[in-house]
Design an enzyme around this catalytic site. Sequence first.
Site, PDB file in Angstrom:
ATOM      1  N   ARG A 166       0.833  -1.202   0.000  1.00 30.03           N
ATOM      2  CA  ARG A 166       0.000   0.000   0.000  1.00 30.03           C
ATOM      3  C   ARG A 166       0.870   1.256   0.000  1.00 30.03           C
ATOM      4  O   ARG A 166       0.574   2.251   0.660  1.00 30.03           O
ATOM      5  CB  ARG A 166      -0.962   0.008   1.189  1.00 30.03           C
ATOM      6  CG  ARG A 166      -1.891  -1.177   1.252  1.00 30.03           C
ATOM      7  CD  ARG A 166      -2.818  -1.258   0.048  1.00 30.03           C
ATOM      8  NE  ARG A 166      -3.608  -2.474   0.095  1.00 30.03           N
ATOM      9  CZ  ARG A 166      -3.254  -3.621  -0.472  1.00 30.03           C
ATOM     10  NH1 ARG A 166      -2.113  -3.703  -1.141  1.00 30.03           N
ATOM     11  NH2 ARG A 166      -4.007  -4.686  -0.380  1.00 30.03           N
ATOM     12  N   SER A 240     -11.200  -1.066   3.021  1.00 29.76           N
ATOM     13  CA  SER A 240     -10.367  -1.375   4.193  1.00 29.76           C
ATOM     14  C   SER A 240      -9.782  -0.088   4.761  1.00 29.76           C
ATOM     15  O   SER A 240      -9.076   0.641   4.068  1.00 29.76           O
ATOM     16  CB  SER A 240      -9.237  -2.325   3.792  1.00 29.76           C
ATOM     17  OG  SER A 240      -9.753  -3.552   3.336  1.00 29.76           O
ATOM     18  N   GLU A 336      -5.316   3.367   6.042  1.00 31.72           N
ATOM     19  CA  GLU A 336      -5.020   3.344   4.612  1.00 31.72           C
ATOM     20  C   GLU A 336      -5.394   4.647   3.921  1.00 31.72           C
ATOM     21  O   GLU A 336      -4.641   5.140   3.086  1.00 31.72           O
ATOM     22  CB  GLU A 336      -5.758   2.183   3.927  1.00 31.72           C
ATOM     23  CG  GLU A 336      -5.054   0.850   4.009  1.00 31.72           C
ATOM     24  CD  GLU A 336      -5.583  -0.132   2.971  1.00 31.72           C
ATOM     25  OE1 GLU A 336      -6.078   0.309   1.919  1.00 31.72           O
ATOM     26  OE2 GLU A 336      -5.508  -1.345   3.221  1.00 31.72           O
TER      27      GLU A 336
END
Length: 346
Positions: A166, A240, A336
């Site tokens: 990520r 998420s 995130e």
Amino acid sequence: MSPAIQTDVDLAPLTTLGVPARAAHYCAAGSEDEIRAALDWAHSRDLPVLVLGGGSNMVFVDDYAGLVLQPLLRGRALVGESDSHYLVRVGAGERWHDAVEWTLAQGWPGLENLALIPGNVGAAPIQNIGAYGLELTDRFHSLEALNRRTGERVTLDQAASRFGYRDSVFKHPDGRDLIVLSVCFALPKVWLPMTGYRDITEELAARHIDTPAPRDIFDAVIAARQRKLPDPAVVGNVGSFFKNPVVDAATHAQLQAGHPKLVSYPQTDGRFKLAAGWLIDQAGWKGKALGPARVHPAQALVLTNPGGARGADIMALAQAIQRDVQAQFGVALEPEPIVVGAPLNE
């Protein structure tokens, strides 16, 4: 070229979380020239610029006092091939899921495990999106970007993009001025199904498919995601909310000794990736609410706006979860999404 600049624009419909926020100025740019013109317009007024993709990875805590620039560059084409790969270029403004489905329709599989991920193609390399055993970096060839500070058009290959979990160069100081214009994918001519995740194998088994084709994987991923994740068009969310934390072997052994059912995945460097959703569930937050913000009852990684939540409410819930997971497991959870605006004070 004079850019089409709107003033006092509601950003809630432009994000999947749907929390209230307004942009002092907004521009939907359909070409590189329009992007350059909008940047010049903002620079001449000494205004900050925030680049917005599909709005699926952003939490607005406050209004934005500058220019929100949304690149909507279109285009999908086969631009080359080698003995082993098809090279497919897609404009930054194309919807990610539509691009995945289009490649399959052309007979160029390889992205099917990333089906139904919300957002636009231009944001995909920034986050190095991933799901069900595949990351964007696994199918990445290169991208074209515009340096908003210098005006230079640059090409980034795999090495220059510096992909991580990520993560990418775009999240670091030397890449934050880059605006993605298009992404080129290298799709394998010899295709092998990726079925290493239980959700996929169970879905294929339920459909009595022993030898899946690319479209079977695509359909199985869609079914699994729809079963576990809320549709942002119905319930506001950014997917998420936390990264799966990665710990060293010693920390993993210690955690496993105290929590024998710990869900984790070994990494090639000897470390272990922990399932953040499992940690949140064990901390008692699955399905729970804090004010108008709520943890999704089917997937603890997803924080939702059922209606009426503000960005500050989402972040208050996130911070409460972080505190509890840290207290129970000694593990720090990292969000995130990009948070726009002043963070809450602990």
